[in-house]
Design an enzyme around this catalytic site. Structure first.
Site, PDB file in Angstrom:
ATOM      1  N   GLU A 107      21.850 -11.806 -35.486  1.00  0.00           N
ATOM      2  CA  GLU A 107      21.973 -12.929 -36.408  1.00  0.00           C
ATOM      3  C   GLU A 107      20.822 -13.936 -36.345  1.00  0.00           C
ATOM      4  OE1 GLU A 107      24.373 -16.142 -36.340  1.00  0.00           O
ATOM      5  OE2 GLU A 107      23.710 -16.743 -34.359  1.00  0.00           O
ATOM      6  N   ASN A 108      19.954 -13.810 -35.326  1.00  0.00           N
ATOM      7  CA  ASN A 108      18.805 -14.708 -35.230  1.00  0.00           C
ATOM      8  C   ASN A 108      17.483 -13.966 -35.407  1.00  0.00           C
ATOM      9  OD1 ASN A 108      19.932 -17.421 -34.408  1.00  0.00           O
ATOM     10  ND2 ASN A 108      20.809 -16.149 -32.800  1.00  0.00           N
ATOM     11  N   HIS A 137      26.030 -16.151 -28.717  1.00  0.00           N
ATOM     12  CA  HIS A 137      25.707 -17.430 -29.328  1.00  0.00           C
ATOM     13  C   HIS A 137      24.970 -18.401 -28.429  1.00  0.00           C
ATOM     14  CE1 HIS A 137      25.779 -20.876 -31.995  1.00  0.00           C
ATOM     15  NE2 HIS A 137      26.445 -21.585 -31.100  1.00  0.00           N
ATOM     16  N   ASP A 197      22.074 -11.610 -28.654  1.00  0.00           N
ATOM     17  CA  ASP A 197      21.344 -12.230 -29.763  1.00  0.00           C
ATOM     18  C   ASP A 197      19.842 -11.935 -29.818  1.00  0.00           C
ATOM     19  OD1 ASP A 197      23.295 -14.997 -30.657  1.00  0.00           O
ATOM     20  OD2 ASP A 197      23.761 -13.752 -28.923  1.00  0.00           O
ATOM     21  N   ASN A 252      27.210 -17.337 -36.694  1.00  0.00           N
ATOM     22  CA  ASN A 252      27.231 -18.534 -37.538  1.00  0.00           C
ATOM     23  C   ASN A 252      26.004 -18.649 -38.440  1.00  0.00           C
ATOM     24  OD1 ASN A 252      25.905 -19.096 -34.905  1.00  0.00           O
ATOM     25  ND2 ASN A 252      25.516 -21.115 -35.798  1.00  0.00           N
ATOM     26  N   HIS A 253      24.929 -17.889 -38.146  1.00  0.00           N
ATOM     27  CA  HIS A 253      23.743 -17.896 -38.997  1.00  0.00           C
ATOM     28  C   HIS A 253      23.728 -16.711 -39.965  1.00  0.00           C
ATOM     29  CE1 HIS A 253      22.020 -21.257 -36.943  1.00  0.00           C
ATOM     30  NE2 HIS A 253      21.886 -20.622 -35.795  1.00  0.00           N
ATOM     31  N   HIS A 266      23.069 -17.851 -25.791  1.00  0.00           N
ATOM     32  CA  HIS A 266      21.734 -17.338 -25.451  1.00  0.00           C
ATOM     33  C   HIS A 266      21.409 -17.309 -23.961  1.00  0.00           C
ATOM     34  CE1 HIS A 266      19.569 -17.578 -29.619  1.00  0.00           C
ATOM     35  NE2 HIS A 266      20.846 -17.228 -29.735  1.00  0.00           N
ATOM     36  N   HIS A 294      31.492 -14.762 -31.209  1.00  0.00           N
ATOM     37  CA  HIS A 294      30.317 -15.620 -31.331  1.00  0.00           C
ATOM     38  C   HIS A 294      30.780 -17.066 -31.285  1.00  0.00           C
ATOM     39  CE1 HIS A 294      26.023 -15.648 -32.356  1.00  0.00           C
ATOM     40  NE2 HIS A 294      26.262 -16.752 -33.036  1.00  0.00           N
TER      41      HIS A 294
END
Length: 258
Positions: A39-40, A176, A8, A67-68, A178, A151
């Site tokens: 995604e982040n 996810h 991530d 999810n983001h 981290h 994820h």
């Protein structure tokens, strides 16, 4: 073949670290394919077109989400046209973008799949419920090398899923949470696994978020608008070695660069 997977990427600090290190890591691990979870990358999570292009320019062959995926509205402007940007497959039919991408490596093809877990993360169809038909679809295209970015929040769900697909995919790499886990291994039937690859983002942070904001939320119990931390970053990744003929894993090496 060797596949480098970067966990991530979180905020500007994470993106800068990828830009600084990815080329060197690709050479060091003789990576044939580089996958980055992005995604982040955006300030309020999600990813913008500019950040996607920056990751690709830095050396990412495929960028996965989670999810983001839809947190930044800019994604709707470009996701349909990008075959190397992969959102979770278990979204309903008709969702923008694609849930997997097949990358032609010349002597072989690699399918990169993104799946979103259920436990504490989403109410989408379970990854267990969609994976059998998806693997059949991919296999019908003659692809033996299959890498899954799972994820998800719960390690139990990730471990159970990896056991369910053991021997049918090359790798299940968790994202996810981290924090890089210490359970990287080759499962009995030849699938590489790790519960979480880890985060690429600011070291002085709480999972990439400014420390003081995370503490404020925990102490006040009142929702706080998070902001990504800045400063020196850590890059977390794994290198997975696959058998060229069978697609099964021969090794998995956790990586951390500070």
């Amino acid at each position: 073949m060797n596949i480098l997977f970067v966990g991530d990427v979180t905020g500007e600090a994470g993106l800068a670290k990828v830009q600084q290190e990815l080329g060197r890591l690709r050479r060091q691990y003789q990576s044939d394919l580089v996958i980055v979870n992005g995604e982040n990358a955006a300030e309020r999570n999600g990813i913008t077109e500019q950040q996607f292009r920056a990751l690709r320019f830095a050396g990412a062959d495929v960028v996965t989400l989670g999810n983001h995926a839809w947190a930044n509205q800019d994604i709707y402007n470009f996701i349909d046209g990008e075959e190397t940007l992969v959102r979770p497959y278990n979204y309903p039919e008709g969702t923008p973008g694609r849930g997997y991408s097949i990358v032609d490596q010349g002597r072989t093809q690699v399918a990169v799949v993104n799946l979103l877990g259920n436990v504490y993360v989403s109410t989408l169809p379970s990854p267990f419920a969609v994976i059998d038909s998806l693997l059949q679809e991919i296999r019908q295209q003659g692809v033996r090398h299959i890498v899954i970015d799972l994820h998800g929040e719960a390690t139990s769900e990730k471990i159970a899923f990896s056991r369910y697909v053991d021997g049918r995919v090359s790798a299940v790499l968790g994202t996810h949470t981290h924090v890089q886990t210490a359970d990287g291994c080759i499962l009995p039937k030849g699938t590489a696994y790790i519960s979480d690859v880890g985060m690429t983002g600011a070291i002085d942070s709480v999972l990439g978020v400014k420390t003081e904001l995370a503490i404020q939320q925990f102490t006040s119990q009142i929702p706080v608008r998070f902001q990504h931390a800045q400063g020196p970053a850590r890059l977390c990744a794994v290198c997975v070695e696959l058998d060229d003929k069978t697609g099964k894993a021969k090794g998995i090496t956790p990586i951390q660069v500070v």
